[in-house]
Design a protein around this motif. Structure first.
Motif, PDB file in Angstrom:
ATOM      1  N   THR A   1       0.836  -1.199   0.000  1.00  0.00           N
ATOM      2  CA  THR A   1       0.000   0.000   0.000  1.00  0.00           C
ATOM      3  C   THR A   1       0.872   1.251   0.000  1.00  0.00           C
ATOM      4  O   THR A   1       1.214   1.770   1.058  1.00  0.00           O
ATOM      5  CB  THR A   1      -0.924   0.006   1.229  1.00  0.00           C
ATOM      6  N   PRO A   2       1.244   1.747  -1.166  1.00  0.00           N
ATOM      7  CA  PRO A   2       2.039   2.977  -1.222  1.00  0.00           C
ATOM      8  C   PRO A   2       1.211   4.184  -0.819  1.00  0.00           C
ATOM      9  O   PRO A   2      -0.025   4.153  -0.823  1.00  0.00           O
ATOM     10  CB  PRO A   2       2.442   3.057  -2.699  1.00  0.00           C
ATOM     11  N   GLY A   3       1.895   5.247  -0.460  1.00  0.00           N
ATOM     12  CA  GLY A   3       1.185   6.472  -0.100  1.00  0.00           C
ATOM     13  C   GLY A   3       0.534   6.370   1.261  1.00  0.00           C
ATOM     14  O   GLY A   3       0.942   5.589   2.120  1.00  0.00           O
ATOM     15  N   ARG A   4      -0.507   7.140   1.458  1.00  0.00           N
ATOM     16  CA  ARG A   4      -1.238   7.172   2.735  1.00  0.00           C
ATOM     17  C   ARG A   4      -2.669   6.700   2.477  1.00  0.00           C
ATOM     18  O   ARG A   4      -3.520   7.488   2.065  1.00  0.00           O
ATOM     19  CB  ARG A   4      -1.227   8.585   3.334  1.00  0.00           C
ATOM     20  N   PRO A   5      -2.926   5.403   2.721  1.00  0.00           N
ATOM     21  CA  PRO A   5      -4.218   4.841   2.321  1.00  0.00           C
ATOM     22  C   PRO A   5      -5.378   5.144   3.256  1.00  0.00           C
ATOM     23  O   PRO A   5      -6.507   4.767   2.975  1.00  0.00           O
ATOM     24  CB  PRO A   5      -3.924   3.338   2.313  1.00  0.00           C
TER      25      PRO A   5
END
Length: 393
Positions: A139-143
């Protein structure tokens, strides 16, 4: 048991035909649910992480597909990668050569909108019955908040810096551990099966009280009994769940029935054990007629999809906090209606097999893990044995 084997064996021959494969003249075999974990809440996500979930299949097949959930999330969930592999040993390592990338409409990345699930394309991986799979979600980024199942009773693994790690066969990067299942809420298999059974309920079905890491919940034990007949078993238990109301155990039974039960792949029968949290919880339910109305609603909605429902009697809990004589009276009256009220297509008398014959308001000491509500491994085995296989089809 010999008669049961003949009945189900004959049904299997009818289903698959003498050629030995399902739908011999109608194309690929259908999908069947082999594993499930119902979403029970959210936890803070780790941005850029890779979560390696360990899941235990009930039936096998020639291919799999994975259900990824953002049902309880509040922001879109970006999937940087999702992989599937057979587990090697007891840790986060994959069997060499078994690692596969899951795709979604042909792409290796996808976005799952808040409040929704996403099912992968078929993943060509032969999996045996009772196999452990590693399903890794990067899960890249801020999910945003992560949809998870809280009581996994299984160690999962986390690579905090997960970019590019989802396809690692060696689990060296997975130094973190967790007792939850993150994002992954179902695995279907494609193969010769007779469909699946959903065990729907609360912590008693979720497995509380059974040994960690052993797959000794009563749905697991039922899966062992059904394995010779190629029938999958899905565990839709959520600890704290209620029949009549939403709670800290997630949406109430009627609100999650379709997503966690009726809409799963290949479902033939639902086994329902739910209601004890309504009796002992706050606010408490005191009218047995309310339970029957809810049970009949479950049955009606299941029948509309061609699914049978087997109801289970509510099990004893004297000695657990919240027990009172008045609440015990409600439990007894609900059980009497289950046994005699023709509410379900059939019923499994869980109460009868686990109660202490010397004190029927309590669990047998040999089945009690010590809290007087849940069941140890022996108790889970007894519950599974109480389900008549002929009632499931």
């Amino acid at each position: 048991m010999r008669k049961v084997g003949r009945v189900l064996g004959a049904a299997l021959l009818i289903a698959v035909g003498t050629s030995g494969r399902a739908g011999a003249d109608t194309g690929p075999s259908p999908w069947t649910g082999s594993w499930e974990a119902a979403p029970s809440g959210t936890a803070p996500a780790v941005p850029g992480a890779a979560y390696r979930n360990v899941v235990h299949l009930s039936v096998g097949g020639s291919a799999v597909r994975v259900r990824v959930s953002n049902r309880l999330g509040s922001a879109p969930l970006r999937l940087g990668a999702v992989t599937v592999a057979l587990r090697r040993g007891t840790g986060p390592d994959a069997v060499p050569g078994s690692m596969r990338a899951a795709t979604f409409d042909g792409a290796r990345t996808a976005v799952v909108p808040a409040g929704q699930d996403l099912v992968s394309d078929p993943v060509p991986l032969a999996v045996p019955a009772a196999a452990d799979l590693l399903i890794t979600v990067e899960t890249p980024g801020r999910p945003g908040p992560a949809t998870y199942h809280r009581v996994a009773l299984q160690t999962g693994y986390l690579a905090a810096h997960g970019a590019g790690r989802a396809a690692d066969e060696h689990g060296d990067a997975y130094t973190g551990t967790t007792g939850n299942w993150y994002y992954v809420t179902g695995v279907d298999v494609r193969g010769v099966t007779l469909g699946s059974v959903v065990a729907f309920g609360d912590s008693l079905t979720d497995g509380n009280g059974s040994s960690f890491g052993t797959n000794h919940r009563w749905p697991d034990r039922l899966a062992e009994r059904l394995r010779p007949y190629r029938i999958g078993v899905l565990n839709a238990g959520i600890s704290g769940n209620r029949l009549l109301l939403d709670s800290t155990g997630g949406p109430g039974a009627l609100n999650r029935l379709d997503a966690d039960g009726l809409a799963r792949a290949g479902v033939r029968t639902l086994v329902l054990l739910e209601g004890i949290n309504d009796i002992k919880g706050t606010p408490e339910a005191t009218d047995p007629a309310e339970f029957v109305r809810a049970y009949r609603t479950v049955v009606s909605r299941a029948h509309a999809r061609g699914i049978r429902v087997v109801g289970a009697t509510l099990t004893p809990y004297e000695g657990f906090s919240g027990y009172t004589g008045a609440r015990e009276s409600v439990r007894q009256r609900v059980n009497a209606l289950i046994r005699t009220g023709h509410v379900f297509d059939a019923y499994a008398d869980f109460d009868a097999v686990v109660r202490d014959p010397d004190r029927p308001t309590r669990i047998r000491p040999g089945y009690d893990p010590g809290d007087h509500l849940h069941f140890n491994d022996a108790g889970m085995h007894a519950l599974a044995a109480a389900v008549r296989l002929v009632d499931l089809l």
